[in-house]
Design a protein around this motif. Structure first.
Motif, PDB file in Angstrom:
ATOM      1  N   THR A  50      -6.660   4.821   2.001  1.00 11.14           N
ATOM      2  CA  THR A  50      -7.750   4.060   2.602  1.00 11.14           C
ATOM      3  C   THR A  50      -8.527   4.912   3.584  1.00 11.14           C
ATOM      4  O   THR A  50      -9.753   4.907   3.590  1.00 11.14           O
ATOM      5  N   ASP A  73     -16.817  -4.660   1.304  1.00 17.59           N
ATOM      6  CA  ASP A  73     -15.625  -3.986   0.766  1.00 17.59           C
ATOM      7  C   ASP A  73     -14.838  -3.304   1.875  1.00 17.59           C
ATOM      8  O   ASP A  73     -13.607  -3.370   1.918  1.00 17.59           O
ATOM      9  N   GLU A  77     -11.029  -4.162   3.101  1.00 17.33           N
ATOM     10  CA  GLU A  77     -10.020  -3.100   3.121  1.00 17.33           C
ATOM     11  C   GLU A  77      -9.369  -2.994   4.498  1.00 17.33           C
ATOM     12  O   GLU A  77      -8.154  -2.868   4.619  1.00 17.33           O
ATOM     13  N   ARG A  81      -5.450  -3.639   5.493  1.00 13.97           N
ATOM     14  CA  ARG A  81      -4.657  -2.637   6.214  1.00 13.97           C
ATOM     15  C   ARG A  81      -4.066  -3.222   7.494  1.00 13.97           C
ATOM     16  O   ARG A  81      -2.950  -2.887   7.874  1.00 13.97           O
TER      17      ARG A  81
END
Length: 144
Positions: A50, A73, A77, A81
């Protein structure tokens, strides 16, 4: 050909904890410790990916729709996380419980947590019954 047919190859099945062995014996503890460490390693590997992706995707999108999609997006993400960061803390806590001998036992009742529950959720700290009571109490207080 008959000589080959007579050769017996032993295929060992991977270990799975079972109810017909002593609860949280050394083998079960080693199994869950390995499972937790592998899970943690997978999460850490994904999070490194990532970071690389976020650094690589610093391009400026001239199209507003592309920019909005990229930001959406990125936000998803980062939320993922963050959830995984919290999960790592739970994994670390489970590993500490393995070391201190309290892993596999309900924090509320002290009773063993079922192997099926630990298999499905290795970070579990409550038995199914205690978790259900906790969720019922939570629902009642949330409705107030």
């Amino acid at each position: 050909m008959n000589a080959l047919a007579s050769v017996v190859t032993e295929v060992t099945e991977p270990y799975r904890p079972s109810d017909d062995e002593p609860f949280m014996n050394e083998r079960q503890l080693a199994y869950f410790k390995g499972k937790l460490n592998a899970w943690k390693d997978d999460i850490l590997r994904e999070s490194k990916g990532t970071v690389v992706n976020l650094k690589a995707e610093t391009e400026n999108h001239p199209d507003l729709v592309d920019r909005a999609s990229s930001e959406s997006d990125r936000a998803l993400e980062l939320r993922t996380r963050d959830r995984q960061r919290k999960l790592i803390a739970k994994i670390d806590e489970a590993l500490r419980r393995i070391e201190d001998g309290s892993y596999g036992y309900c924090e509320e009742t002290g009773e063993p947590i079922s192997l099926g529950r630990l298999e499905a959720r290795p970070t579990a700290t409550l038995s199914v019954e205690a978790q259900e009571r906790h969720e019922r109490r939570e629902r009642v207080h949330r409705d107030d």
